[in-house]
Motif scaffolding. Structure first.
Motif, PDB file in Angstrom:
ATOM      1  N   LYS A 187       0.790  -1.227   0.000  1.00 15.48           N
ATOM      2  CA  LYS A 187       0.000   0.000   0.000  1.00 15.48           C
ATOM      3  C   LYS A 187       0.825   1.281   0.000  1.00 15.48           C
ATOM      4  O   LYS A 187       0.255   2.373  -0.127  1.00 15.48           O
ATOM      5  N   GLU A 188       2.126   1.201   0.154  1.00  9.72           N
ATOM      6  CA  GLU A 188       2.902   2.403   0.461  1.00  9.72           C
ATOM      7  C   GLU A 188       2.945   3.431  -0.673  1.00  9.72           C
ATOM      8  O   GLU A 188       3.222   4.600  -0.432  1.00  9.72           O
ATOM      9  N   TYR A 189       2.659   3.025  -1.900  1.00  6.70           N
ATOM     10  CA  TYR A 189       2.723   3.984  -3.002  1.00  6.70           C
ATOM     11  C   TYR A 189       1.451   4.816  -3.143  1.00  6.70           C
ATOM     12  O   TYR A 189       1.457   5.821  -3.862  1.00  6.70           O
ATOM     13  N   GLY A 190       0.368   4.383  -2.514  1.00  9.25           N
ATOM     14  CA  GLY A 190      -0.864   5.167  -2.518  1.00  9.25           C
ATOM     15  C   GLY A 190      -1.353   5.530  -3.908  1.00  9.25           C
ATOM     16  O   GLY A 190      -1.544   4.677  -4.767  1.00  9.25           O
ATOM     17  N   GLU A 207       7.723  -1.319 -12.771  1.00  6.67           N
ATOM     18  CA  GLU A 207       8.905  -1.977 -12.204  1.00  6.67           C
ATOM     19  C   GLU A 207      10.017  -0.976 -11.921  1.00  6.67           C
ATOM     20  O   GLU A 207      10.778  -1.134 -10.965  1.00  6.67           O
ATOM     21  N   ASP A 208      10.098   0.065 -12.732  1.00  2.00           N
ATOM     22  CA  ASP A 208      11.127   1.076 -12.542  1.00  2.00           C
ATOM     23  C   ASP A 208      10.792   2.028 -11.396  1.00  2.00           C
ATOM     24  O   ASP A 208      11.656   2.324 -10.552  1.00  2.00           O
ATOM     25  N   GLN A 209       9.547   2.483 -11.353  1.00  2.00           N
ATOM     26  CA  GLN A 209       9.163   3.531 -10.407  1.00  2.00           C
ATOM     27  C   GLN A 209       8.537   2.995  -9.111  1.00  2.00           C
ATOM     28  O   GLN A 209       8.632   3.629  -8.067  1.00  2.00           O
ATOM     29  N   PHE A 210       7.895   1.816  -9.183  1.00  2.00           N
ATOM     30  CA  PHE A 210       7.152   1.281  -8.037  1.00  2.00           C
ATOM     31  C   PHE A 210       7.421  -0.221  -7.908  1.00  2.00           C
ATOM     32  O   PHE A 210       6.520  -1.048  -8.057  1.00  2.00           O
ATOM     33  N   PRO A 211       8.664  -0.584  -7.621  1.00  2.00           N
ATOM     34  CA  PRO A 211       9.069  -1.990  -7.713  1.00  2.00           C
ATOM     35  C   PRO A 211       8.445  -2.909  -6.681  1.00  2.00           C
ATOM     36  O   PRO A 211       8.481  -4.135  -6.863  1.00  2.00           O
TER      37      PRO A 211
END
Length: 236
Positions: A187-190, A207-211
């Protein structure tokens, strides 16, 4: 919280009270009352490496929504009739991310990791179903961008979101096993993952920004809840 629906509209939603997980006595993947069990295997959970949960699909709740979901599971293409293994079934679900997971609200997913596949489905809208069941904890509905715009994006309610009922979000399934796994989706990327980038770039962007996003490794029909395993802890 807010629900950013399939094509960018935003709906403000008031929080509703929590409810207990819902259970079912049905145990058939194609039972006499028309319900279907579908198991999701997922990776990259918040506190463990992998786990699974089971949806019970209820065509009587939302016939068109249930059919679209099962078409995606069964490898049927956007026309709803013909097999399209290049864009549906395992090809669609492979490494698909839960890209918008909001604690105390919902977990949204349903954009294919391959942008060529997501483009095929982006215009494949289906008409709305009447809202028969409420958006309770564990219930699953399609996201929309307004009337008659459902495609492949869907969400699992983390709590009773009855406010969504009057806005046309029609549940077609509910989690009947493994809700604790759904609760552990990362959940941390919201709100940060951008839906437009996901549609156009796919998993390369994520994969690059929100792995750390949780993702799907397998989706399939099962015949009974005994086939649906639950969260598996890391061995350390």
């Amino acid at each position: 919280g807010q629900l950013v629906v399939a094509k960018g509209s935003t709906i403000t939603v008031k929080n509703q009270r929590d409810s207990d997980d819902n259970n079912t006595d049905d145990d058939g993947g194609g039972s006499s009352n028309g319900t279907v069990l579908v198991r999701f295997d997922v990776q990259s959970l918040a506190s463990s490496s992998n786990g699974s949960f089971v949806l019970e699909v209820q065509p009587d709740w939302a016939l068109l929504g249930a059919k679209r979901f099962l078409d995606l599971v069964d490898g049927i293409g956007p026309d709803g009739e013909h097999p399209s293994p290049d864009v549906s079934g395992p090809s669609f679900w492979a490494d698909l991310r839960f890209f918008r997971v909001i604690d105390d609200f919902m977990a949204q997913f349903g954009i294919a990791g391959n942008p060529e596949i997501s483009q095929v489905w982006r215009s494949a809208t289906i008409p709305d179903d009447p809202v028969i069941e409420s958006n309770q904890r564990g219930y699953v509905s399609f996201a929309t961008a307004g009337p008659n715009t459902r495609t492949t994006q869907m969400f699992i309610n983390y709590k009773d979101n009855g406010r969504l009922d009057g806005l046309g979000f029609a549940p077609f399934a509910k989690v009947v096993k493994g809700m604790e796994v759904v609760d552990e989706l990362y959940k941390e990327y919201g709100e940060n993952p951008n839906q437009g980038y996901i549609q156009n770039v796919g998993n390369t962007y994520l994969e690059d920004q929100f792995p750390n996003l949780s993702y799907i490794t397998s989706v399939k029909r099962i015949e009974s809840l005994d086939e649906g395993s639950e969260k598996e802890d890391d061995l350390e």
